[in-house]
Scaffold this active site. Structure first.
Site, PDB file in Angstrom:
ATOM      1  N   ASP A   1       0.830  -1.208   0.000  1.00  0.00           N
ATOM      2  CA  ASP A   1       0.000   0.000   0.000  1.00  0.00           C
ATOM      3  C   ASP A   1       0.863   1.256   0.000  1.00  0.00           C
ATOM      4  O   ASP A   1       1.997   1.240   0.481  1.00  0.00           O
ATOM      5  CB  ASP A   1      -0.856   0.068   1.276  1.00  0.00           C
ATOM      6  CG  ASP A   1      -1.822  -1.081   1.379  1.00  0.00           C
ATOM      7  OD1 ASP A   1      -2.161  -1.658   0.339  1.00  0.00           O
ATOM      8  OD2 ASP A   1      -2.222  -1.385   2.517  1.00  0.00           O
TER       9      ASP A   1
HETATM   10  N1  URA Z   1      -1.321  -5.897   3.934  1.00  0.00           N
HETATM   11  C1  URA Z   1      -1.769  -4.625   3.947  1.00  0.00           C
HETATM   12  O1  URA Z   1      -2.787  -4.333   4.563  1.00  0.00           O
HETATM   13  N2  URA Z   1      -1.059  -3.700   3.288  1.00  0.00           N
HETATM   14  C2  URA Z   1       0.071  -3.958   2.611  1.00  0.00           C
HETATM   15  O2  URA Z   1       0.676  -3.066   2.022  1.00  0.00           O
HETATM   16  C3  URA Z   1       0.515  -5.294   2.594  1.00  0.00           C
HETATM   17  C4  URA Z   1      -0.203  -6.238   3.267  1.00  0.00           C
END
Ligand code: URA
Length: 243
Positions: free
Chosen positions: A102
């Site tokens: 993310d």
């Molecule tokens: N899980 C999440 O919530 N975000 C990420 O970036 C990776 C795994």
């Protein structure tokens, strides 16, 4: 002789799955002839064209980036935000991220032009483990941590078993730091898992991706993977064991 979709993926055309779609939809020619058969094998002397453009085999390259927060993990961003590829202005090969993190998540991300390797690292059937450190609001109960471990119902189904460890908790600020290792890679999975137990994630870092970690790097720094690491990661995906 290699399978056509593997050769395409290795040349950085697309993932193996996307390459299969290109073949089936008649967009790929071998020695000037359209091929729609997925079992087709080609050798290094065969001329492969995708949508009329001959594929050029680049050398495969593999990098580990310690992605900072506030960076998007796609090759391009239509909103003009900084992307993980922007950390490699000096690289000639067309590299792209393996899976995603993310915008607000930091940590280990691999970039490569090897679509076949990317497939091995991201398809859930290969069960590549990723360890995250989550700072969460609230102090998760033992029972809730067990739920995360056993599998928890999310809107896209039950999560696979995970390893979960409480690192520390702060009763005053009502926050906790929890280590969680998963092998799936669903969208915002860790955040959604903690939401499901009522402890939303405040900050998230992917500390380890299989045998790789952020150790020795600062956020925003990258290094090339060693030949040995690439080999170990392949063996791990293919056999479940470190070679
Ligand atoms: N899980 C999440 O919530 N975000 C990420 O970036 C990776 C795994």
């Amino acid at each position: 002789m290699e399978r056509l979709q593997k050769v395409m993926a290795q040349a950085g055309i697309a993932s193996r799955r996307k390459s299969e779609e290109l073949i089936v939809s008649g967009k790929v020619k071998v020695n000037g002839v359209v091929v729609t058969e997925l079992g087709t094998r080609v050798s290094s002397t065969d001329q492969v064209e995708v949508e009329g453009i001959p594929i050029v085999k680049e050398d495969n390259v593999y990098y580990l980036l310690y992605k900072p927060r506030g960076v998007i993990s796609t090759a391009n961003d239509e909103k003009g935000r900084k992307t993980v590829v922007d950390f490699f202005p000096h690289i000639e090969e067309r590299i792209y991220p393996v899976g995603r993190l993310d915008y607000d998540t930091s940590g280990v991300i691999i970039l490569t032009n090897d679509g076949d390797f990317s497939y091995l690292m991201t398809h859930p059937k290969f069960e590549i483990k990723k360890k995250y450190i989550a700072k969460v609001k609230g102090i998760p109960s033992r029972e809730n941590l067990r739920k995360l471990e056993r599998g928890i119902e999310l809107e896209d189904g039950m999560t696979a078993p995970a390893t979960v460890k409480m690192q520390s908790m702060d009763k005053k600020t009502q926050t906790a730091i929890v280590e969680i290792t998963i092998h799936e890679g669903r969208n915002r999975q860790v955040r959604r898992m903690f939401d499901a137990i009522g402890c939303p994630v405040d900050s998230l870092k992917r500390e380890e991706f299989a045998i790789l970690s952020t150790r020795g790097l600062n956020a925003g720094e990258a290094r090339e993977l060693t030949v040995h690491e690439v080999k170990q990661l392949r063996v791990l995906a293919e056999t479940g064991k470190i070679g």
